[in-house]
Design an enzyme around this catalytic site. Structure first.
Site, PDB file in Angstrom:
ATOM      1  N   ARG A  43       0.840  -1.189   0.000  1.00  0.00           N
ATOM      2  CA  ARG A  43       0.000   0.000   0.000  1.00  0.00           C
ATOM      3  C   ARG A  43       0.879   1.245   0.000  1.00  0.00           C
ATOM      4  NH1 ARG A  43      -2.998  -2.935  -1.715  1.00  0.00           N
ATOM      5  NH2 ARG A  43      -5.010  -3.688  -0.913  1.00  0.00           N
ATOM      6  N   GLU A  44       0.605   2.145  -0.944  1.00  0.00           N
ATOM      7  CA  GLU A  44       1.330   3.412  -1.024  1.00  0.00           C
ATOM      8  C   GLU A  44       0.627   4.431  -0.128  1.00  0.00           C
ATOM      9  OE1 GLU A  44       1.097   4.291  -5.131  1.00  0.00           O
ATOM     10  OE2 GLU A  44       2.660   2.870  -5.707  1.00  0.00           O
ATOM     11  N   LEU A  84      -0.738  24.938   5.931  1.00  0.00           N
ATOM     12  CA  LEU A  84      -0.187  23.704   6.472  1.00  0.00           C
ATOM     13  C   LEU A  84       0.122  23.820   7.960  1.00  0.00           C
ATOM     14  CD1 LEU A  84       2.391  22.770   3.674  1.00  0.00           C
ATOM     15  CD2 LEU A  84       0.057  21.908   3.972  1.00  0.00           C
ATOM     16  N   GLU A 104      -3.210  35.643   5.245  1.00  0.00           N
ATOM     17  CA  GLU A 104      -3.850  35.632   3.924  1.00  0.00           C
ATOM     18  C   GLU A 104      -4.899  36.717   3.738  1.00  0.00           C
ATOM     19  OE1 GLU A 104      -5.172  31.794   2.672  1.00  0.00           O
ATOM     20  OE2 GLU A 104      -3.180  30.910   2.855  1.00  0.00           O
ATOM     21  N   PRO A 122      -8.463   9.350   2.143  1.00  0.00           N
ATOM     22  CA  PRO A 122      -7.884   8.312   2.986  1.00  0.00           C
ATOM     23  C   PRO A 122      -7.517   7.031   2.261  1.00  0.00           C
ATOM     24  CG  PRO A 122     -10.252   8.473   3.345  1.00  0.00           C
ATOM     25  CD  PRO A 122      -9.874   9.636   2.478  1.00  0.00           C
ATOM     26  N   GLY A 123      -7.832   6.925   0.968  1.00  0.00           N
ATOM     27  CA  GLY A 123      -7.403   5.764   0.208  1.00  0.00           C
ATOM     28  C   GLY A 123      -5.911   5.733  -0.063  1.00  0.00           C
ATOM     29  N   GLU A 127      -3.336  12.800   4.891  1.00  0.00           N
ATOM     30  CA  GLU A 127      -3.620  14.224   4.962  1.00  0.00           C
ATOM     31  C   GLU A 127      -5.010  14.455   5.553  1.00  0.00           C
ATOM     32  OE1 GLU A 127      -3.769  18.268   2.212  1.00  0.00           O
ATOM     33  OE2 GLU A 127      -3.506  16.320   1.256  1.00  0.00           O
ATOM     34  N   GLU A 149       0.969  33.912  -3.190  1.00  0.00           N
ATOM     35  CA  GLU A 149       0.176  34.731  -2.275  1.00  0.00           C
ATOM     36  C   GLU A 149       0.295  36.224  -2.562  1.00  0.00           C
ATOM     37  OE1 GLU A 149       0.913  33.678   1.755  1.00  0.00           O
ATOM     38  OE2 GLU A 149      -0.038  31.711   1.571  1.00  0.00           O
TER      39      GLU A 149
END
Length: 217
Positions: A43-44, A84, A104, A122-123, A127, A149
Site C-alpha cells: 500500500r502506497e 499547512l 492571507e 484516505p485511500g 492528509e 500569495e
C-alpha cells in the site's frame, strides 16, 4: 498471523515499511500490509503535514474568500484561508488557523469554533484538515506576501451566494466546498459546534515527526 472472525474484525498488521520519497511538504511510504486471508499487499501512503482552514464570517453574514493561483490545475481558485501545520509541535491547530487568517486576509477573529474535520483522501494519504468557523472579525496588521500569495485577492461572499457557487461548479476547491456547506448546514441545525481545542483524532503526525527527527540530527 492475525486471524479474522468476520467482516470488520481483521487487524491490518504492517509487516514492513519504507520511505521512497521524502520531500518538503510530503513523503511517499510503501507499507506491506496483511490482508484478510493472509495475503500481504503493498500500500502506497502519502504522508502530509495536515492543514487548517477558516470560514471567517463577518456581522453581515459574508465569508472572507481568497482567489489564488493553483499551479497543478493552472488557474485561480476561490478558496477559504488555509495553510499547512508545518511549524512543529509548538504551534497548535488553532494557532495555525489564526496565523493563516492573518497572513492571507489581514483579519483576526474574536470567536472560534471547530466546524468540520476531514480525511481528505484516505485511500492513499494521511492528509487531514480541520476547518474552523471564525466570527467577531476585525482588521489585523497587513502581512507581507510572496510567490502565489503576492497575487492573491480577498473577496467577501454572502453565504447563500457561496452555496450557489458551489452547486454551480464555480467553487471547486475541496476545502472551500466543505467549509461553505458545513457552515450552511450548521446554521440550520441544532447540533452545537465543538470548542476550538476539541480533540482531533486523525491529525497526521508521521511526516512532521520525521522532519523533526531529521532537523535534530
Amino acid at each position: 498471523m492475525s486471524e479474522s472472525t468476520g467482516p470488520g474484525a481483521h487487524h491490518f498488521e504492517v509487516r514492513s515499511s519504507r520511505v521512497v520519497y521524502d520531500g518538503a511538504i510530503l513523503a511517499l511510504r510503501l507499507d506491506e500490509v496483511e490482508m484478510p486471508g493472509g495475503r500481504v499487499a503493498e500500500r502506497e501512503v502519502v504522508e502530509h503535514f495536515g492543514a487548517v482552514a477558516v470560514v471567517a464570517r463577518d456581522e453581515d453574514g459574508r465569508i472572507a474568500m481568497v482567489r489564488q493561483y493553483r499551479h497543478p490545475i493552472g488557474r485561480r481558485l476561490l478558496e477559504i484561508p488555509a495553510g499547512l501545520l508545518d511549524k512543529g509541535a509548538e504551534e497548535s491547530a488553532l494557532t495555525a488557523a489564526q496565523r493563516e487568517l492573518a497572513e492571507e486576509t489581514d483579519l483576526r477573529a474574536a470567536r472560534w469554533q471547530v466546524l468540520v474535520d476531514l480525511a481528505l483522501s484516505p485511500g492513499f494519504t494521511d492528509e487531514a484538515l480541520r476547518v474552523y468557523l471564525a466570527e467577531g472579525i476585525s482588521q489585523h496588521h497587513v502581512a507581507e506576501r510572496e510567490d502565489e500569495e503576492a497575487d492573491m485577492s480577498l473577496e467577501w461572499i454572502a453565504l447563500d451566494d457561496a452555496v450557489a457557487m458551489v452547486l454551480a461548479g464555480e467553487i471547486v476547491n475541496a476545502t472551500a466546498v466543505s467549509g461553505i456547506l458545513a457552515v450552511a448546514a450548521a446554521d440550520r441545525s441544532d447540533v452545537p459546534l465543538r470548542t476550538p481545542e476539541s480533540p482531533w483524532r486523525d491529525q497526521p503526525h508521521a511526516f512532521a515527526d520525521r522532519k523533526a527527527g531529521r532537523a535534530s540530527t
